[in-house]
Design a protein around this motif. Structure first.
Motif, PDB file in Angstrom:
ATOM      1  N   THR A  67       0.829  -1.205   0.000  1.00  0.00           N
ATOM      2  CA  THR A  67       0.000   0.000   0.000  1.00  0.00           C
ATOM      3  C   THR A  67       0.864   1.256   0.000  1.00  0.00           C
ATOM      4  OG1 THR A  67      -1.784  -1.157   1.150  1.00  0.00           O
ATOM      5  CG2 THR A  67      -1.818   1.248   1.232  1.00  0.00           C
ATOM      6  N   VAL A  68       1.898   1.271   0.830  1.00  0.00           N
ATOM      7  CA  VAL A  68       2.806   2.421   0.855  1.00  0.00           C
ATOM      8  C   VAL A  68       3.460   2.597  -0.514  1.00  0.00           C
ATOM      9  CG1 VAL A  68       4.951   3.334   1.826  1.00  0.00           C
ATOM     10  CG2 VAL A  68       3.205   2.389   3.339  1.00  0.00           C
ATOM     11  N   GLY A  69       3.873   1.511  -1.126  1.00  0.00           N
ATOM     12  CA  GLY A  69       4.474   1.590  -2.456  1.00  0.00           C
ATOM     13  C   GLY A  69       3.525   2.169  -3.488  1.00  0.00           C
ATOM     14  N   ASP A  70       2.276   1.730  -3.435  1.00  0.00           N
ATOM     15  CA  ASP A  70       1.276   2.254  -4.374  1.00  0.00           C
ATOM     16  C   ASP A  70       1.050   3.749  -4.171  1.00  0.00           C
ATOM     17  OD1 ASP A  70       0.966  -0.325  -5.372  1.00  0.00           O
ATOM     18  OD2 ASP A  70      -0.889  -0.713  -4.255  1.00  0.00           O
ATOM     19  N   VAL A  71       0.956   4.170  -2.915  1.00  0.00           N
ATOM     20  CA  VAL A  71       0.737   5.589  -2.618  1.00  0.00           C
ATOM     21  C   VAL A  71       1.950   6.413  -3.058  1.00  0.00           C
ATOM     22  CG1 VAL A  71       0.441   7.273  -0.763  1.00  0.00           C
ATOM     23  CG2 VAL A  71      -0.944   5.192  -0.802  1.00  0.00           C
ATOM     24  N   LEU A  72       3.145   5.912  -2.792  1.00  0.00           N
ATOM     25  CA  LEU A  72       4.349   6.634  -3.228  1.00  0.00           C
ATOM     26  C   LEU A  72       4.377   6.785  -4.750  1.00  0.00           C
ATOM     27  CD1 LEU A  72       7.111   5.210  -0.885  1.00  0.00           C
ATOM     28  CD2 LEU A  72       6.233   7.543  -0.952  1.00  0.00           C
ATOM     29  N   ALA A  73       4.012   5.730  -5.456  1.00  0.00           N
ATOM     30  CA  ALA A  73       3.979   5.807  -6.922  1.00  0.00           C
ATOM     31  C   ALA A  73       2.992   6.878  -7.379  1.00  0.00           C
ATOM     32  CB  ALA A  73       3.616   4.453  -7.511  1.00  0.00           C
ATOM     33  N   GLU A  74       1.817   6.937  -6.728  1.00  0.00           N
ATOM     34  CA  GLU A  74       0.833   7.970  -7.064  1.00  0.00           C
ATOM     35  C   GLU A  74       1.383   9.363  -6.785  1.00  0.00           C
ATOM     36  OE1 GLU A  74      -2.955   7.493  -5.111  1.00  0.00           O
ATOM     37  OE2 GLU A  74      -2.927   5.327  -5.481  1.00  0.00           O
ATOM     38  N   GLU A  75       1.977   9.532  -5.615  1.00  0.00           N
ATOM     39  CA  GLU A  75       2.491  10.842  -5.218  1.00  0.00           C
ATOM     40  C   GLU A  75       3.642  11.290  -6.122  1.00  0.00           C
ATOM     41  OE1 GLU A  75       1.283  13.031  -2.999  1.00  0.00           O
ATOM     42  OE2 GLU A  75      -0.373  11.672  -2.571  1.00  0.00           O
ATOM     43  N   LEU A  76       4.482  10.378  -6.545  1.00  0.00           N
ATOM     44  CA  LEU A  76       5.596  10.739  -7.421  1.00  0.00           C
ATOM     45  C   LEU A  76       5.122  11.239  -8.778  1.00  0.00           C
ATOM     46  CD1 LEU A  76       8.183   7.963  -6.519  1.00  0.00           C
ATOM     47  CD2 LEU A  76       8.342  10.418  -6.011  1.00  0.00           C
ATOM     48  N   LYS A  77       3.932  10.811  -9.189  1.00  0.00           N
ATOM     49  CA  LYS A  77       3.372  11.285 -10.460  1.00  0.00           C
ATOM     50  C   LYS A  77       3.124  12.790 -10.432  1.00  0.00           C
ATOM     51  CE  LYS A  77       1.289   6.936 -11.772  1.00  0.00           C
ATOM     52  NZ  LYS A  77       0.046   6.177 -11.941  1.00  0.00           N
ATOM     53  N   THR A  78       2.979  13.369  -9.237  1.00  0.00           N
ATOM     54  CA  THR A  78       2.764  14.819  -9.158  1.00  0.00           C
ATOM     55  C   THR A  78       3.989  15.591  -9.632  1.00  0.00           C
ATOM     56  OG1 THR A  78       3.499  15.024  -6.858  1.00  0.00           O
ATOM     57  CG2 THR A  78       1.160  14.540  -7.222  1.00  0.00           C
ATOM     58  N   PHE A  79       5.121  14.928  -9.732  1.00  0.00           N
ATOM     59  CA  PHE A  79       6.346  15.580 -10.191  1.00  0.00           C
ATOM     60  C   PHE A  79       6.558  15.456 -11.698  1.00  0.00           C
ATOM     61  CE2 PHE A  79       7.540  14.390  -5.734  1.00  0.00           C
ATOM     62  CZ  PHE A  79       7.481  15.675  -5.226  1.00  0.00           C
ATOM     63  N   ASP A  80       5.676  14.721 -12.371  1.00  0.00           N
ATOM     64  CA  ASP A  80       5.804  14.561 -13.824  1.00  0.00           C
ATOM     65  C   ASP A  80       5.812  15.926 -14.492  1.00  0.00           C
ATOM     66  OD1 ASP A  80       5.873  11.819 -13.573  1.00  0.00           O
ATOM     67  OD2 ASP A  80       3.834  11.486 -14.326  1.00  0.00           O
ATOM     68  N   GLY A  81       6.735  16.119 -15.419  1.00  0.00           N
ATOM     69  CA  GLY A  81       6.820  17.354 -16.173  1.00  0.00           C
ATOM     70  C   GLY A  81       7.634  18.449 -15.497  1.00  0.00           C
ATOM     71  N   LEU A  82       8.078  18.204 -14.262  1.00  0.00           N
ATOM     72  CA  LEU A  82       8.884  19.197 -13.556  1.00  0.00           C
ATOM     73  C   LEU A  82      10.366  18.851 -13.677  1.00  0.00           C
ATOM     74  CD1 LEU A  82       6.828  19.566 -10.246  1.00  0.00           C
ATOM     75  CD2 LEU A  82       6.769  21.039 -12.262  1.00  0.00           C
ATOM     76  N   THR A  83      11.192  19.865 -13.690  1.00  0.00           N
ATOM     77  CA  THR A  83      12.634  19.630 -13.711  1.00  0.00           C
ATOM     78  C   THR A  83      13.107  19.310 -12.282  1.00  0.00           C
ATOM     79  OG1 THR A  83      13.232  21.920 -13.223  1.00  0.00           O
ATOM     80  CG2 THR A  83      12.902  21.339 -15.562  1.00  0.00           C
ATOM     81  N   PRO A  84      14.252  18.683 -12.154  1.00  0.00           N
ATOM     82  CA  PRO A  84      14.780  18.427 -10.807  1.00  0.00           C
ATOM     83  C   PRO A  84      14.900  19.714  -9.984  1.00  0.00           C
ATOM     84  CG  PRO A  84      15.997  17.126 -12.387  1.00  0.00           C
ATOM     85  CD  PRO A  84      15.095  18.046 -13.173  1.00  0.00           C
ATOM     86  N   GLN A  85      15.279  20.805 -10.616  1.00  0.00           N
ATOM     87  CA  GLN A  85      15.404  22.078  -9.913  1.00  0.00           C
ATOM     88  C   GLN A  85      14.043  22.564  -9.406  1.00  0.00           C
ATOM     89  OE1 GLN A  85      16.628  21.487 -13.001  1.00  0.00           O
ATOM     90  NE2 GLN A  85      18.835  21.436 -12.614  1.00  0.00           N
ATOM     91  N   GLN A  86      12.999  22.417 -10.220  1.00  0.00           N
ATOM     92  CA  GLN A  86      11.659  22.822  -9.804  1.00  0.00           C
ATOM     93  C   GLN A  86      11.167  21.971  -8.628  1.00  0.00           C
ATOM     94  OE1 GLN A  86       9.944  22.277 -13.727  1.00  0.00           O
ATOM     95  NE2 GLN A  86       9.474  24.485 -13.857  1.00  0.00           N
ATOM     96  N   ILE A  87      11.461  20.691  -8.677  1.00  0.00           N
ATOM     97  CA  ILE A  87      11.051  19.798  -7.591  1.00  0.00           C
ATOM     98  C   ILE A  87      11.764  20.178  -6.301  1.00  0.00           C
ATOM     99  CG2 ILE A  87      11.110  17.417  -6.746  1.00  0.00           C
ATOM    100  CD1 ILE A  87      10.867  16.566  -9.755  1.00  0.00           C
ATOM    101  N   ARG A  88      13.075  20.377  -6.378  1.00  0.00           N
ATOM    102  CA  ARG A  88      13.837  20.759  -5.179  1.00  0.00           C
ATOM    103  C   ARG A  88      13.330  22.079  -4.602  1.00  0.00           C
ATOM    104  NH1 ARG A  88      18.119  18.334  -7.972  1.00  0.00           N
ATOM    105  NH2 ARG A  88      18.796  20.280  -8.879  1.00  0.00           N
ATOM    106  N   LYS A  89      13.057  23.043  -5.466  1.00  0.00           N
ATOM    107  CA  LYS A  89      12.573  24.338  -4.985  1.00  0.00           C
ATOM    108  C   LYS A  89      11.204  24.196  -4.319  1.00  0.00           C
ATOM    109  CE  LYS A  89      11.595  29.143  -6.166  1.00  0.00           C
ATOM    110  NZ  LYS A  89      10.809  29.272  -4.978  1.00  0.00           N
ATOM    111  N   ALA A  90      10.307  23.448  -4.939  1.00  0.00           N
ATOM    112  CA  ALA A  90       8.969  23.268  -4.370  1.00  0.00           C
ATOM    113  C   ALA A  90       9.052  22.579  -3.010  1.00  0.00           C
ATOM    114  CB  ALA A  90       8.092  22.455  -5.320  1.00  0.00           C
ATOM    115  N   ARG A  91       9.887  21.563  -2.894  1.00  0.00           N
ATOM    116  CA  ARG A  91      10.031  20.850  -1.620  1.00  0.00           C
ATOM    117  C   ARG A  91      10.669  21.764  -0.570  1.00  0.00           C
ATOM    118  NH1 ARG A  91       6.454  17.468  -1.177  1.00  0.00           N
ATOM    119  NH2 ARG A  91       7.577  16.417   0.470  1.00  0.00           N
ATOM    120  N   ALA A  92      11.686  22.497  -0.964  1.00  0.00           N
ATOM    121  CA  ALA A  92      12.341  23.402  -0.012  1.00  0.00           C
ATOM    122  C   ALA A  92      11.370  24.475   0.458  1.00  0.00           C
ATOM    123  CB  ALA A  92      13.572  24.037  -0.653  1.00  0.00           C
ATOM    124  N   ASP A  93      10.628  25.063  -0.468  1.00  0.00           N
ATOM    125  CA  ASP A  93       9.654  26.099  -0.101  1.00  0.00           C
ATOM    126  C   ASP A  93       8.637  25.549   0.890  1.00  0.00           C
ATOM    127  OD1 ASP A  93      10.927  27.864  -1.807  1.00  0.00           O
ATOM    128  OD2 ASP A  93       9.379  27.756  -3.375  1.00  0.00           O
TER     129      ASP A  93
END
Length: 102
Positions: A67-93
């Motif tokens: 279940t945790v694996g399935d949820v993580l896979a779903e949540e990681l999809k929210t990063f689709d289309g973002l650059t690594p820099q955008q992801i890091r900035k969003a998480r840091a913010d």
């Protein structure tokens, strides 16, 4: 976050020992610390709660892990289309905002 887990940098017993020099006040400390899933959802520290098998995740480890694996896979999809820099900035913010006064 698993629905029956807690998130804290110190145990409630440790916090009670520091705050009141009385580890028996762990329940008071836990309530003040807001370490439960519903508290952390309200504070926007965690994104969602993950349902656990009846009796808790430890009763059916394989199901809980899946279940945790399935949820993580779903949540990681929210990063689709973002650059690594955008992801890091969003998480840091997001994490820099924790505890900040609005």
């Amino acid at each position: 976050m698993l629905e029956h887990s807690i998130y804290s940098v110190i145990s409630p017993e440790g916090a009670a020992g520091i705050l009141w020099r009385d580890g028996a006040r762990a329940r008071d400390a836990a309530m003040a610390m807001k370490i439960t899933g519903p508290d952390l959802i309200q504070l926007k520290i965690v994104d969602r709660l993950i349902d656990e098998p009846v009796g808790g995740a430890h009763t059916e480890r394989a199901a809980a892990i899946a279940t945790v694996g399935d949820v993580l896979a779903e949540e990681l999809k929210t990063f689709d289309g973002l650059t690594p820099q955008q992801i890091r900035k969003a998480r840091a913010d997001r994490f820099y905002a924790i505890g900040a006064l609005a």
